[in-house]
Design an enzyme around this catalytic site. Sequence first.
Site, short mmCIF file in Angstrom:
data_model
loop_
_atom_site.label_atom_id
_atom_site.label_comp_id
_atom_site.label_asym_id
_atom_site.label_seq_id
_atom_site.Cartn_x
_atom_site.Cartn_y
_atom_site.Cartn_z
CE LYS A 72 9.66 5.31 50.83
NZ LYS A 72 8.56 4.54 50.23
CG ASP A 95 10.93 2.49 48.54
OD1 ASP A 95 9.72 2.59 48.31
OD2 ASP A 95 11.79 3.10 47.86
P1 NDP Z 1 13.43 -2.91 44.03
O1 NDP Z 1 14.68 -2.47 44.64
O2 NDP Z 1 12.92 -4.28 44.31
O3 NDP Z 1 13.48 -2.74 42.46
C1 NDP Z 1 13.72 -1.51 41.87
C2 NDP Z 1 13.80 -1.67 40.36
O4 NDP Z 1 13.87 -0.39 39.75
C3 NDP Z 1 15.04 -2.42 39.92
O5 NDP Z 1 14.77 -3.09 38.71
C4 NDP Z 1 16.05 -1.28 39.72
O6 NDP Z 1 17.11 -1.59 38.84
C5 NDP Z 1 15.15 -0.21 39.14
N1 NDP Z 1 15.69 1.12 39.52
C6 NDP Z 1 15.83 1.60 40.78
N2 NDP Z 1 16.38 2.81 40.76
C7 NDP Z 1 16.61 3.10 39.49
C8 NDP Z 1 17.16 4.22 38.84
N3 NDP Z 1 17.60 5.30 39.51
N4 NDP Z 1 17.21 4.17 37.48
C9 NDP Z 1 16.77 3.09 36.80
N5 NDP Z 1 16.24 1.99 37.37
C10 NDP Z 1 16.15 2.00 38.69
O7 NDP Z 1 12.33 -1.83 44.48
P2 NDP Z 1 10.75 -1.92 44.44
O8 NDP Z 1 10.30 -2.78 43.32
O9 NDP Z 1 10.29 -2.21 45.82
O10 NDP Z 1 10.36 -0.40 44.14
C11 NDP Z 1 10.10 0.09 42.83
C12 NDP Z 1 9.27 1.37 42.93
O11 NDP Z 1 8.03 1.09 43.57
C13 NDP Z 1 9.89 2.50 43.75
O12 NDP Z 1 9.49 3.74 43.19
C14 NDP Z 1 9.25 2.31 45.11
O13 NDP Z 1 9.26 3.51 45.85
C15 NDP Z 1 7.85 1.93 44.69
N6 NDP Z 1 7.02 1.23 45.67
C16 NDP Z 1 7.45 0.11 46.30
C17 NDP Z 1 6.63 -0.55 47.18
C18 NDP Z 1 7.03 -1.82 47.84
O14 NDP Z 1 6.20 -2.37 48.57
N7 NDP Z 1 8.22 -2.35 47.62
C19 NDP Z 1 5.29 -0.04 47.50
C20 NDP Z 1 4.90 1.11 46.71
C21 NDP Z 1 5.75 1.72 45.86
P3 NDP Z 1 18.55 -1.95 39.46
O15 NDP Z 1 18.37 -3.25 40.16
O16 NDP Z 1 19.45 -2.01 38.30
O17 NDP Z 1 18.88 -0.81 40.40
O1 2IT Z 2 6.11 3.39 48.84
C1 2IT Z 2 5.54 2.57 49.57
O2 2IT Z 2 4.33 2.64 49.79
C2 2IT Z 2 6.34 1.49 50.16
N1 2IT Z 2 7.53 1.41 49.88
C3 2IT Z 2 5.71 0.53 51.12
C4 2IT Z 2 5.65 1.11 52.50
C5 2IT Z 2 5.17 0.17 53.58
O3 2IT Z 2 5.17 0.64 54.73
O4 2IT Z 2 4.80 -0.96 53.31
#
Ligand code: NDP
Ligand code: 2IT
Length: 452
Positions: A126, A166
């Site tokens: 990561k 992420d």
């Molecule tokens: P994005 O940046 O697309 O969206 C994140 C969302 O969460 C936004 O709505 C953001 O609000 C909110 N958010 C982020 N940080 C905070 C915080 N500290 N407090 C409150 N709200 C918060 O990210 P993703 O959708 O990609 O990721 C969301 C989660 O999923 C994370 O935990 C990530 O690690 C996990 N994840 C992502 C994957 C991927 O493929 N993208 C795969 C597996 C897990 P705002 O815009 O206001 O900051």
């Molecule tokens: O938390 C996760 O699994 C991710 N943000 C996706 C990682 C990836 O390599 O697609």
Amino acid sequence: MSYVDEVIEQVVKQNPAEPEFHQAVKEVLESLRVVVEANEEKFRKDALLERLVNPERQIKFRVPWVDDKGQVQVNTGYRVQFNSAIGPYKGGLRLHPSVNLGIIKFLGFEQIFKNSLTTLPIGGGKGGSDFDPKGKSDREIMAFCQSFMTELSKYIGADVDVPAGDIGTGAREIGFMFGQYKRIRGSFEGVLTGKGLSYGGSLARTQATGYGLLYLTNALWKDHGMSLEGKTAAVSGSGNVAIYAIEKAQELGVKVVTCSDSTGWIYDPNGIDVALLKEVKEVKRARLTEYAAAKSTAEYHAKQNGEHGVWQYKVDLALPCATQNELDIEDAKMLVANGVTSVTEGANMPTTLEATKYLQENGVLFVGGKAANAGGVATSALEMSQNSERLSWTFEEVDGKLKGIMETIYANISDAAKRYDATVGGKTDYVAGANIAGFEKVVDAMLAQGVC
Ligand code: NDP
Ligand code: 2IT
């Protein structure tokens, strides 16, 4: 003292001020207790747990870039290459002001087990930076991404370490980073996933984490003799994972009544309008107040401290899709009091340890992020396969494989829990099941490869 307790104590002592990393290690090692105790002498001699909790390598670097006013800004970049026992390091890059080494380590540690659960050959890593993309111009984002990749490019490669998106890192950022990698290394290769479709990206990667979460949740409900059709859900977040979780939930007949961002949340009893949400978040990159302004049935609530936000409503499913520790013990009590049936995590570690325990002990079907959100990284691995064979698969082909992978993950974590009689609150302990199933493959590979 037991081996597990010894190693947990060591981790806390050797990594002070990294509470999220401690939390992730405790969750995993506590639930592996039965497996470790059955092999205690051998694992101790091989220092297996010490090797598992120590990253193979952690890289920290300076990221200088110039803002639109001509001012030089300096951020800190990280890449933690945690474990390569089963494949090249794989995991996302988080861009958020809260990023520090402990957060990247917790995410990298979880990624080892998650990636193992996908059944695909990817190790755990990561990275990220404390850079805040909010409010930055496209030029500033590019300047940051190019500087970040100038340093990171020394440590990654299609067969070495393959980063992806992420929080704060989406298609735009991946594009800028890919361009810079190509320029510096002179190599067009599958070094990043989540790429645009015109230069090696995979169809369905954008949707994969959210869709995968619902494929797994659907398998869970079916296995318990229930259907998602006609049910109600609360989703948190409004980013990549949340949007596509809402879209797939709606396709499966679920009414999603909430979403949120870091400044507030939406409650809409008629169901979230996913097309409008995409317009506000993916196109305009705006706040949810814009969503509320365009939708008369939606209530907008600004976030204050200590309220339950999206977890206060009476729903059948809770899908936390924002960030770590966003669902605490008070939220868990509220969900249980309102009769929630399942909590399946789209985000990484969104539920505190105390809240997880409470939900499980009160009979809520709970599946943690390592299993439930593995669809994103699994589809990244499918992108790597397509890049290797220099072919692109259709949306249906990738989506079909994703669905199969999520159903296999559900079957494997259920099976691992049953093999070790892991139950809690009268239900299968899927947290233990996921940790055990993920651990077994990694340990087998580590032991086969000797002391390394
Ligand atoms: P994005 O940046 O697309 O969206 C994140 C969302 O969460 C936004 O709505 C953001 O609000 C909110 N958010 C982020 N940080 C905070 C915080 N500290 N407090 C409150 N709200 C918060 O990210 P993703 O959708 O990609 O990721 C969301 C989660 O999923 C994370 O935990 C990530 O690690 C996990 N994840 C992502 C994957 C991927 O493929 N993208 C795969 C597996 C897990 P705002 O815009 O206001 O900051
Ligand atoms: O938390 C996760 O699994 C991710 N943000 C996706 C990682 C990836 O390599 O697609």
